[in-house]
Design an enzyme around this catalytic site. Structure first.
Site, PDB file in Angstrom:
ATOM      1  N   CYS A  14     -13.665  -5.342   4.145  1.00  0.00           N
ATOM      2  CA  CYS A  14     -14.931  -5.050   4.858  1.00  0.00           C
ATOM      3  C   CYS A  14     -16.173  -5.053   4.050  1.00  0.00           C
ATOM      4  O   CYS A  14     -16.482  -6.360   3.784  1.00  0.00           O
ATOM      5  CB  CYS A  14     -14.739  -3.456   5.349  1.00  0.00           C
ATOM      6  SG  CYS A  14     -15.862  -3.089   6.665  1.00  0.00           S
ATOM      7  N   GLU A  54      -5.862  -0.505   4.593  1.00  0.00           N
ATOM      8  CA  GLU A  54      -5.612   0.949   4.078  1.00  0.00           C
ATOM      9  C   GLU A  54      -5.408   1.899   5.104  1.00  0.00           C
ATOM     10  O   GLU A  54      -4.888   3.054   4.796  1.00  0.00           O
ATOM     11  CB  GLU A  54      -6.434   1.100   2.820  1.00  0.00           C
ATOM     12  CG  GLU A  54      -7.978   1.593   3.201  1.00  0.00           C
ATOM     13  CD  GLU A  54      -8.781   0.534   3.810  1.00  0.00           C
ATOM     14  OE1 GLU A  54      -8.420  -0.711   4.071  1.00  0.00           O
ATOM     15  OE2 GLU A  54     -10.002   0.685   3.884  1.00  0.00           O
ATOM     16  N   HIS A  94      -9.307  -3.046   8.377  1.00  0.00           N
ATOM     17  CA  HIS A  94      -8.897  -2.026   7.149  1.00  0.00           C
ATOM     18  C   HIS A  94      -7.438  -1.922   6.971  1.00  0.00           C
ATOM     19  O   HIS A  94      -7.154  -0.914   7.587  1.00  0.00           O
ATOM     20  CB  HIS A  94      -9.785  -0.670   7.203  1.00  0.00           C
ATOM     21  CG  HIS A  94     -10.957  -0.525   6.970  1.00  0.00           C
ATOM     22  ND1 HIS A  94     -11.606  -0.619   5.771  1.00  0.00           N
ATOM     23  CD2 HIS A  94     -12.251  -0.908   7.631  1.00  0.00           C
ATOM     24  CE1 HIS A  94     -13.105  -0.831   5.772  1.00  0.00           C
ATOM     25  NE2 HIS A  94     -13.232  -0.876   7.056  1.00  0.00           N
TER      26      HIS A  94
END
Lengths: 225, 83
Positions: A85, A204, A202
């Protein structure tokens, strides 16, 4: 693997990256943006957030942090770098990846899970995926509209450097499933050598079932093998 | 000598400008039918010291290439005058 997560003023996914990396079995540490020492990490993660408030352009000021000079040198030596990002935006501003990010076509901040087709499984970040697999990861950005001139775009496509593409649940990269207006539905690209990856989604945030899926953890686990 | 530089940064022609489009739409809704196109950029007002106008311009041009504009998507124009 030893992984360092860079912390800028305004980073907000640094702890999530640390958590997901540790969950995958990596030795994690934070790297402050004013440092000039990467502490012998094998991989550097530039996390999501709003480094320096996105002032001027997203990633433009962060790109001149002392640590980024070291990250550039690390990448040139073949060291691994993953920009997520805002981290992807920093990689573009630093010239480690080609192109730029424009405001989303809708002008809205888009935060939702999207489907992605994995196009390149020969990078160290994607080797545990099967080529063409459709995965689901969250996006959360206002400036994710990938732009590059035609020559650059043709080169990225020709060299198989588009790693992730926005698509529908069946893997069709159509306009309806392009969340931000990115050219060719591009969600992630790598450099020529494949050791630098930038992606808007994302991983994560998709590292545990309780978060809505574990497709993102595969990226962290790929780094182990 | 003190100089004042005005730097105009705009998206390159042909690049989608969602902000310009939204402003254009807003003006149309207000009834400004004569307005056909709006593009949205940035204006930076910079004060600096340099021995000459040429030197001031050279310094600002370098700053534009390094930080103030992103050559992938933006063009810039510089105007320099005595502060």
């Amino acid at each position: 693997m030893k992984i360092g997560v860079v912390v800028f003023p305004g980073s907000n996914c640094d702890r999530d990256c640390f958590f997901a990396g540790a969950l995958a079995g990596h030795e994690m540490r934070f790297l402050w943006h004013q440092e000039r020492d990467l502490h012998n990490v094998d991989c550097v993660i530039l996390p999501g957030g709003f480094s320096y408030g996105d002032y001027l352009r997203a990633g433009a000021i962060a790109r001149f942090s002392p640590i980024i000079e070291e990250v550039i040198a690390h990448a040139r030596r073949g060291g691994l770098v993953l920009g997520i990002c805002n981290g992807f935006q920093v990689l573009l501003e630093a010239g480690l990846l080609p192109g730029a990010m424009l405001p989303n076509k809708s002008l809205k901040f888009v935060s939702k899970p999207v489907h992605l087709r994995v196009e390149n499984t020969s990078t160290p970040f994607t080797r545990l995926f099967d080529r063409g697999t459709v995965i689901r990861l969250p996006i959360a950005h206002g400036l994710g509209n990938f732009y590059a001139d035609k020559d650059t775009l043709d080169r990225l496509e020709g060299e198989g450097r588009v790693v992730f593409r926005y698509c529908d649940r069946n893997g069709n990269p159509d306009e309806a499933h392009n969340p931000n207006g990115s050219l060719n539905n591009i969600a992630g690209i790598c450099n020529e050598e494949g050791n630098v990856l930038g992606m808007m989604p994302h991983p994560e945030r998709a590292s545990e079932e309780i978060l809505g899926g574990t497709d993102g953890l595969v990226i962290f686990r790929s780094l182990l093998s | 000598m003190e100089w004042r530089a005005s730097v105009k940064v705009q998206l390159k022609k042909g690049i989608l400008d969602p902000q310009g489009k939204a402003i254009e739409g807003g003006l149309r809704r207000l009834g400004y039918k004569a307005i056909s196109k709006v593009s949205c950029g940035k204006l930076l007002d910079i004060t600096l010291t340099a021995d000459s106008e040429a030197e001031a311009r050279r310094l600002i041009d370098e700053a534009c290439r390094r930080l103030l504009a992103n050559p992938v998507m933006e063009d810039y124009e510089i105007e320099v005058s005595r502060a």
